[in-house]
Design an enzyme around this catalytic site. Structure first.
Site, short mmCIF file in Angstrom:
data_model
loop_
_atom_site.label_atom_id
_atom_site.label_comp_id
_atom_site.label_asym_id
_atom_site.label_seq_id
_atom_site.Cartn_x
_atom_site.Cartn_y
_atom_site.Cartn_z
N HIS A 49 0.69 -1.24 -0.15
CA HIS A 49 -0.11 0.12 0.24
C HIS A 49 1.04 1.22 0.02
O HIS A 49 0.40 2.46 -0.37
CB HIS A 49 -0.97 0.02 1.11
CG HIS A 49 -2.03 -0.97 1.08
ND1 HIS A 49 -3.00 -0.91 -0.03
CD2 HIS A 49 -2.32 -2.13 1.98
CE1 HIS A 49 -3.83 -2.19 0.24
NE2 HIS A 49 -3.47 -2.73 1.19
N ARG A 74 7.32 -6.19 2.95
CA ARG A 74 5.72 -6.67 2.29
C ARG A 74 5.78 -6.52 0.95
O ARG A 74 5.62 -5.22 0.29
CB ARG A 74 4.77 -6.10 3.08
CG ARG A 74 3.23 -6.79 2.53
CD ARG A 74 1.86 -6.26 3.41
NE ARG A 74 1.75 -4.98 3.42
CZ ARG A 74 0.60 -4.57 3.88
NH1 ARG A 74 -0.47 -5.59 4.29
NH2 ARG A 74 -0.01 -3.18 3.79
N ASP A 88 16.39 -10.83 -3.70
CA ASP A 88 17.61 -10.52 -4.52
C ASP A 88 17.98 -9.10 -3.87
O ASP A 88 19.25 -9.05 -3.89
CB ASP A 88 17.57 -10.73 -5.78
CG ASP A 88 17.67 -12.16 -6.30
OD1 ASP A 88 18.14 -13.09 -5.56
OD2 ASP A 88 17.26 -12.28 -7.43
N GLU A 153 -6.29 -12.55 5.87
CA GLU A 153 -6.89 -11.48 5.96
C GLU A 153 -8.22 -11.33 5.31
O GLU A 153 -8.66 -10.35 4.76
CB GLU A 153 -6.00 -10.06 5.68
CG GLU A 153 -5.46 -10.18 4.42
CD GLU A 153 -4.47 -9.24 4.06
OE1 GLU A 153 -4.35 -8.34 4.63
OE2 GLU A 153 -3.40 -9.39 3.15
N ASP A 179 -8.56 -5.60 6.68
CA ASP A 179 -8.92 -6.50 5.50
C ASP A 179 -10.05 -7.66 6.23
O ASP A 179 -10.96 -7.93 5.31
CB ASP A 179 -7.86 -7.14 4.64
CG ASP A 179 -7.40 -5.98 3.73
OD1 ASP A 179 -7.97 -5.55 2.72
OD2 ASP A 179 -6.10 -5.77 3.75
#
Length: 254
Positions: A49, A74, A88, A153, A179
């Site tokens: 987000h 995230r 990576d 969620e 959520d």
């Protein structure tokens, strides 16, 4: 020889220590570096987000690297391609959103592991993760320091929480209250589903997995820890900034 970085956050979860986190949505390396020395055990780099891209995530990882805190990245989606790229970059702890089934959880485990156990593509010799080839046996040892956290969620995830929590290779499960409450018919009201959240905690812990949660108010955060949560985001950078701005102006404009 350069050694593989130790994941203190993963170790703390194994030892059952409470870990206090800061949610970082600003996508600012400077704000991240300021936050990194504030005492939080982990910093959530919100690529789902927040306005992060791969370069911004990389800049944040570099900014916080000298400090005694763990960046938790995230990705924008629970996608093996995105996971490969973030790993990576040198991220060792991942929080993957919207995992709804055992099959999806198993795919996430494969995504963070090299063959033959998994499907992670080999890029460490030219990437920050393997320190550009300077870490010996990186492909063999990387999994020892990778911490895989999955977000549950949705109603579907809640229905499948026992199966998801049973998957080997998952280190922890994060219950996303915003959520989840929307999915259960209570948008903007996580307090209405605390019984379901408590039950999910119990199921997750019964499988020996760490439990994560987000609660920016003190009573809810403390309740989560009392229920057995191991890592809780107790504050957010944007939230703290908004409240500090208002407080700074209050003496002058009431």
């Amino acid at each position: 020889m350069t050694s593989l970085p130790h994941n203190a956050f993963k170790q703390a979860l194994k030892e059952g220590k409470e870990q206090y986190g800061l949610w970082m949505a600003m996508a600012s390396p400077t704000a991240a570096e300021i936050s990194a020395d504030a005492g939080y055990d982990w910093l959530l780099v919100d690529g789902e987000h927040g306005p992060y891209d791969l370069n911004t995530i990389l800049d944040v990882l570099r900014a916080v690297a000298p400090y005694d805190t763990t960046p938790v990245v995230r990705s924008a989606a629970a996608d093996p391609v995105l996971i490969k790229q973030v790993l990576d970059l040198g991220a060792q702890t991942l929080l993957l959103p919207m995992v709804n089934s055992k099959e999806e959880a198993e795919l996430m485990v494969k995504a963070v592991n090299y063959a033959p156990e998994g499907i992670r593509g080999v890029g460490s010799p030219i990437a920050r993760s393997g320190r550009w080839g300077r870490i010996p046996n990186y492909m063999r040892d990387a999994k020892n320091e990778i911490c895989l956290l999955l977000q549950c969620e949705s109603q579907e995830a809640l229905d499948n929480i026992d199966d998801i929590a049973s998957v080997d290779g998952v280190d922890g499960i994060f219950i996303g209250p915003a959520d989840l409450s929307a999915s259960l018919g209570h948008p903007d009201d996580p307090a209405a589903i605390m019984d379901q959240i408590h039950h999910a905690f119990d199921v997750i812990k019964a499988h020996g997995k760490a439990v994560g949660f987000l609660a920016f108010d003190v009573p809810t955060a403390k309740q989560a820890f009392e229920w057995g949560a191991n890592f809780v985001a107790v504050a957010g950078d944007t939230d703290l900034y908004v409240r500090a701005l208002a407080e700074g102006l209050k003496p002058f404009k009431g």
